[in-house]
Design a protein around this motif. Structure first.
Motif, PDB file in Angstrom:
ATOM      1  N   THR A 158       0.850  -1.190   0.000  1.00 51.79           N
ATOM      2  CA  THR A 158       0.000   0.000   0.000  1.00 51.79           C
ATOM      3  C   THR A 158       0.887   1.241   0.000  1.00 51.79           C
ATOM      4  O   THR A 158       2.081   1.169   0.331  1.00 51.79           O
ATOM      5  CB  THR A 158      -0.895   0.029   1.245  1.00 51.79           C
ATOM      6  N   PRO A 159       0.342   2.420  -0.350  1.00 52.18           N
ATOM      7  CA  PRO A 159       1.156   3.636  -0.304  1.00 52.18           C
ATOM      8  C   PRO A 159       1.776   3.891   1.067  1.00 52.18           C
ATOM      9  O   PRO A 159       2.931   4.318   1.161  1.00 52.18           O
ATOM     10  CB  PRO A 159       0.161   4.733  -0.694  1.00 52.18           C
ATOM     11  N   GLY A 160       1.010   3.625   2.127  1.00 52.16           N
ATOM     12  CA  GLY A 160       1.551   3.832   3.459  1.00 52.16           C
ATOM     13  C   GLY A 160       2.694   2.885   3.780  1.00 52.16           C
ATOM     14  O   GLY A 160       3.722   3.297   4.327  1.00 52.16           O
ATOM     15  N   VAL A 161       2.518   1.612   3.455  1.00 48.88           N
ATOM     16  CA  VAL A 161       3.566   0.625   3.690  1.00 48.88           C
ATOM     17  C   VAL A 161       4.817   0.976   2.888  1.00 48.88           C
ATOM     18  O   VAL A 161       5.942   0.895   3.402  1.00 48.88           O
ATOM     19  CB  VAL A 161       3.050  -0.781   3.332  1.00 48.88           C
ATOM     20  N   GLU A 162       4.639   1.379   1.651  1.00 47.11           N
ATOM     21  CA  GLU A 162       5.795   1.725   0.822  1.00 47.11           C
ATOM     22  C   GLU A 162       6.529   2.941   1.377  1.00 47.11           C
ATOM     23  O   GLU A 162       7.761   2.990   1.382  1.00 47.11           O
ATOM     24  CB  GLU A 162       5.350   1.997  -0.611  1.00 47.11           C
ATOM     25  N   ARG A 163       5.773   3.899   1.867  1.00 46.36           N
ATOM     26  CA  ARG A 163       6.410   5.095   2.433  1.00 46.36           C
ATOM     27  C   ARG A 163       7.275   4.731   3.636  1.00 46.36           C
ATOM     28  O   ARG A 163       8.419   5.184   3.752  1.00 46.36           O
ATOM     29  CB  ARG A 163       5.344   6.124   2.821  1.00 46.36           C
ATOM     30  N   VAL A 164       6.742   3.918   4.537  1.00 49.05           N
ATOM     31  CA  VAL A 164       7.521   3.502   5.700  1.00 49.05           C
ATOM     32  C   VAL A 164       8.741   2.697   5.255  1.00 49.05           C
ATOM     33  O   VAL A 164       9.856   2.896   5.753  1.00 49.05           O
ATOM     34  CB  VAL A 164       6.657   2.687   6.675  1.00 49.05           C
ATOM     35  N   ALA A 169      14.618   2.219   4.725  1.00 46.55           N
ATOM     36  CA  ALA A 169      15.786   2.010   3.876  1.00 46.55           C
ATOM     37  C   ALA A 169      16.743   3.195   3.954  1.00 46.55           C
ATOM     38  O   ALA A 169      17.967   3.031   4.064  1.00 46.55           O
ATOM     39  CB  ALA A 169      15.347   1.777   2.434  1.00 46.55           C
ATOM     40  N   LYS A 170      16.197   4.403   3.910  1.00 49.33           N
ATOM     41  CA  LYS A 170      17.042   5.606   3.958  1.00 49.33           C
ATOM     42  C   LYS A 170      17.751   5.717   5.308  1.00 49.33           C
ATOM     43  O   LYS A 170      18.938   6.090   5.382  1.00 49.33           O
ATOM     44  CB  LYS A 170      16.199   6.843   3.672  1.00 49.33           C
ATOM     45  N   ALA A 171      17.040   5.403   6.392  1.00 48.95           N
ATOM     46  CA  ALA A 171      17.663   5.439   7.713  1.00 48.95           C
ATOM     47  C   ALA A 171      18.771   4.398   7.817  1.00 48.95           C
ATOM     48  O   ALA A 171      19.822   4.642   8.434  1.00 48.95           O
ATOM     49  CB  ALA A 171      16.614   5.215   8.795  1.00 48.95           C
ATOM     50  N   HIS A 172      18.562   3.247   7.221  1.00 47.36           N
ATOM     51  CA  HIS A 172      19.606   2.210   7.206  1.00 47.36           C
ATOM     52  C   HIS A 172      20.830   2.696   6.454  1.00 47.36           C
ATOM     53  O   HIS A 172      21.965   2.533   6.923  1.00 47.36           O
ATOM     54  CB  HIS A 172      19.077   0.933   6.557  1.00 47.36           C
ATOM     55  N   LEU A 173      20.633   3.268   5.287  1.00 46.66           N
ATOM     56  CA  LEU A 173      21.766   3.707   4.482  1.00 46.66           C
ATOM     57  C   LEU A 173      22.542   4.819   5.185  1.00 46.66           C
ATOM     58  O   LEU A 173      23.757   4.949   5.002  1.00 46.66           O
ATOM     59  CB  LEU A 173      21.284   4.175   3.112  1.00 46.66           C
ATOM     60  N   THR A 189       5.288 -11.457  -0.017  1.00 45.22           N
ATOM     61  CA  THR A 189       5.593 -10.031   0.090  1.00 45.22           C
ATOM     62  C   THR A 189       7.083  -9.750   0.201  1.00 45.22           C
ATOM     63  O   THR A 189       7.512  -8.603   0.041  1.00 45.22           O
ATOM     64  CB  THR A 189       4.871  -9.412   1.295  1.00 45.22           C
ATOM     65  N   GLY A 190       7.873 -10.777   0.453  1.00 42.85           N
ATOM     66  CA  GLY A 190       9.320 -10.583   0.433  1.00 42.85           C
ATOM     67  C   GLY A 190       9.819 -10.072  -0.906  1.00 42.85           C
ATOM     68  O   GLY A 190      10.843  -9.377  -0.976  1.00 42.85           O
ATOM     69  N   LEU A 191       9.097 -10.383  -1.966  1.00 43.38           N
ATOM     70  CA  LEU A 191       9.487  -9.894  -3.289  1.00 43.38           C
ATOM     71  C   LEU A 191       9.313  -8.383  -3.391  1.00 43.38           C
ATOM     72  O   LEU A 191      10.075  -7.700  -4.087  1.00 43.38           O
ATOM     73  CB  LEU A 191       8.675 -10.607  -4.370  1.00 43.38           C
ATOM     74  N   HIS A 192       8.298  -7.824  -2.706  1.00 42.92           N
ATOM     75  CA  HIS A 192       8.145  -6.370  -2.650  1.00 42.92           C
ATOM     76  C   HIS A 192       9.307  -5.744  -1.886  1.00 42.92           C
ATOM     77  O   HIS A 192       9.802  -4.671  -2.255  1.00 42.92           O
ATOM     78  CB  HIS A 192       6.825  -5.994  -1.979  1.00 42.92           C
ATOM     79  N   VAL A 193       9.718  -6.395  -0.806  1.00 45.10           N
ATOM     80  CA  VAL A 193      10.864  -5.900  -0.048  1.00 45.10           C
ATOM     81  C   VAL A 193      12.094  -5.844  -0.947  1.00 45.10           C
ATOM     82  O   VAL A 193      12.844  -4.851  -0.939  1.00 45.10           O
ATOM     83  CB  VAL A 193      11.135  -6.792   1.181  1.00 45.10           C
ATOM     84  N   ASP A 199      16.428  -3.267  -4.719  1.00 46.68           N
ATOM     85  CA  ASP A 199      16.636  -2.880  -6.113  1.00 46.68           C
ATOM     86  C   ASP A 199      16.543  -1.371  -6.310  1.00 46.68           C
ATOM     87  O   ASP A 199      17.311  -0.791  -7.089  1.00 46.68           O
ATOM     88  CB  ASP A 199      15.615  -3.577  -7.015  1.00 46.68           C
ATOM     89  N   GLU A 200      15.603  -0.715  -5.597  1.00 44.24           N
ATOM     90  CA  GLU A 200      15.374   0.709  -5.824  1.00 44.24           C
ATOM     91  C   GLU A 200      16.072   1.604  -4.793  1.00 44.24           C
ATOM     92  O   GLU A 200      16.608   2.654  -5.165  1.00 44.24           O
ATOM     93  CB  GLU A 200      13.870   1.000  -5.841  1.00 44.24           C
ATOM     94  N   GLU A 201      16.083   1.211  -3.534  1.00 42.82           N
ATOM     95  CA  GLU A 201      16.698   2.059  -2.509  1.00 42.82           C
ATOM     96  C   GLU A 201      18.153   1.710  -2.240  1.00 42.82           C
ATOM     97  O   GLU A 201      18.875   2.506  -1.646  1.00 42.82           O
ATOM     98  CB  GLU A 201      15.895   1.988  -1.204  1.00 42.82           C
ATOM     99  N   GLY A 202      18.580   0.519  -2.640  1.00 45.82           N
ATOM    100  CA  GLY A 202      19.997   0.191  -2.547  1.00 45.82           C
ATOM    101  C   GLY A 202      20.447  -0.498  -1.276  1.00 45.82           C
ATOM    102  O   GLY A 202      21.649  -0.543  -0.980  1.00 45.82           O
TER     103      GLY A 202
END
Length: 326
Positions: A158-164, A169-173, A189-193, A199-202
């Motif tokens: 969902t948009p909310g889940v993706e935002r979190v 990811a950014k906090a980890h990096l 759902t691991g594939l979404h992760v 793939d996208e956040e690095g």
């Protein structure tokens, strides 16, 4: 070797010992507890019960637990400090947001939610909150988070889940703090992760535990995720409402047989007290407790071909390597 932040302060990763990577102390609905506290009862008694339960876990062989209780699960660090002062067990706490769908209302009109209105890309305030919990400590307690946590369940990305997820990811990096994600393996759902965080956040998948992977018996799917680099969380032993003890244990045995002992961690997702579940339902889960792994799961695994060395790998080596970034 590296240091890992715990409630009582940093410890060397080599000293973590037997580590259960997904256990809670208290899981609470904060608004309900604040307004309807009768079921909670006496604070001192709840703390004493937790001390007793965690001492039993220590006596069973555990030396460290990761408590991924974050916003949405009733995190309250002063209470955890009271417990940690009375038990020799090390407790690693987390920062993040737990939601299956929307972000908490607090974030509805902050950061990216205002992008369209202001005509600009605004940073997400969640990132700074998470980073502050890691670097400065949580709510003035001095306790620093040693893990990042988010969730994706049956509702999907969902948009909310993706935002979190992207904020985590950014906090980890920015900090290097590892991540655990509550997943729903039945809908993969691991594939979404993988797509969003890696793939996208690095984010390196080796820094992510895919929690609750043991909720499925699809070993081919779990093997594919492990081959992609993720750590697989076999971490709900004892929750046998929609499955059985044997199904969970046999999946573990099969994954070890396939050579994935060095990609899995073990846990129970247990707690000293959880207000999400009616006490009568809790009575239907007699194996859902802190010592189930030691008393029943490990003996079963050893009887079915898993070696003690492989058990030690999952309980000691994989958690240590995960925190060290290896």
């Amino acid at each position: 070797m590296s240091q890992v932040d715990t409630v009582r302060g940093p410890v060397e990763s080599a000293d973590l010992g037997v580590t259960l990577m997904h256990e809670h102390v208290f899981v609470l609905t904060a608004d309900m507890q604040a307004n309807y506290p009768d079921e909670w009862g006496d604070e001192d008694q709840r703390v004493a019960d937790a001390v007793s339960s965690l001492q039993a876990l220590y006596d069973a062989g555990a030396r460290t637990i990761v408590d991924p209780t974050v916003v949405g699960l009733g995190r309250y660090i002063p209470r955890i400090q009271r417990v940690a002062e009375q038990v020799p067990l090390s407790i690693v706490v987390a920062t993040g947001v737990y939601t299956y769908e929307d972000v908490p209302a607090y974030f509805h009109y902050r950061g990216p939610a205002l992008n369209e209105a202001v005509g600009a890309e605004l940073p997400d305030p969640m990132v700074d909150l998470f980073v502050g919990d890691i670097r400065d400590g949580i709510a003035g307690t001095g306790v620093k988070a040693g893990m990042l946590k988010c969730a994706i369940d049956a509702p999907g990305l969902t948009p909310g889940v993706e935002r979190v997820m992207r904020a985590i990811a950014k906090a980890h990096l920015e900090t290097g703090t590892p991540i655990t994600v509550h997943t729903h393996p039945g809908t993969q759902t691991g594939l979404h992760v993988k797509r969003v965080m890696c793939d996208e956040e690095g984010v390196d998948p080796r820094r992510i535990v895919l929690g609750h992977s043991g909720d499925t018996t699809d070993c081919d799917h779990l093997a594919a995720l492990a081959d992609a680099g993720f750590v697989i969380g076999m971490d709900r032993f004892g929750i046998n409402l929609d499955t059985t003890f044997e199904a969970r244990a046999d999946t573990l045995v099969e994954m070890v047989r396939r050579g994935y002992a060095d990609r899995m961690v073990l846990s129970q997702d247990a707690s000293c007290y959880i207000d999400w579940i009616d006490p009568e339902v809790m009575s239907m889960l007699p194996q859902w407790n802190y010592t189930h792994i030691f008393e029943e799961v490990i003996p079963y695994a050893l009887e079915h071909g898993v070696t003690q060395e492989q058990v030690d790998t999952m309980l000691v080596d994989v958690p240590r390597n995960f925190f060290e970034g290896r």
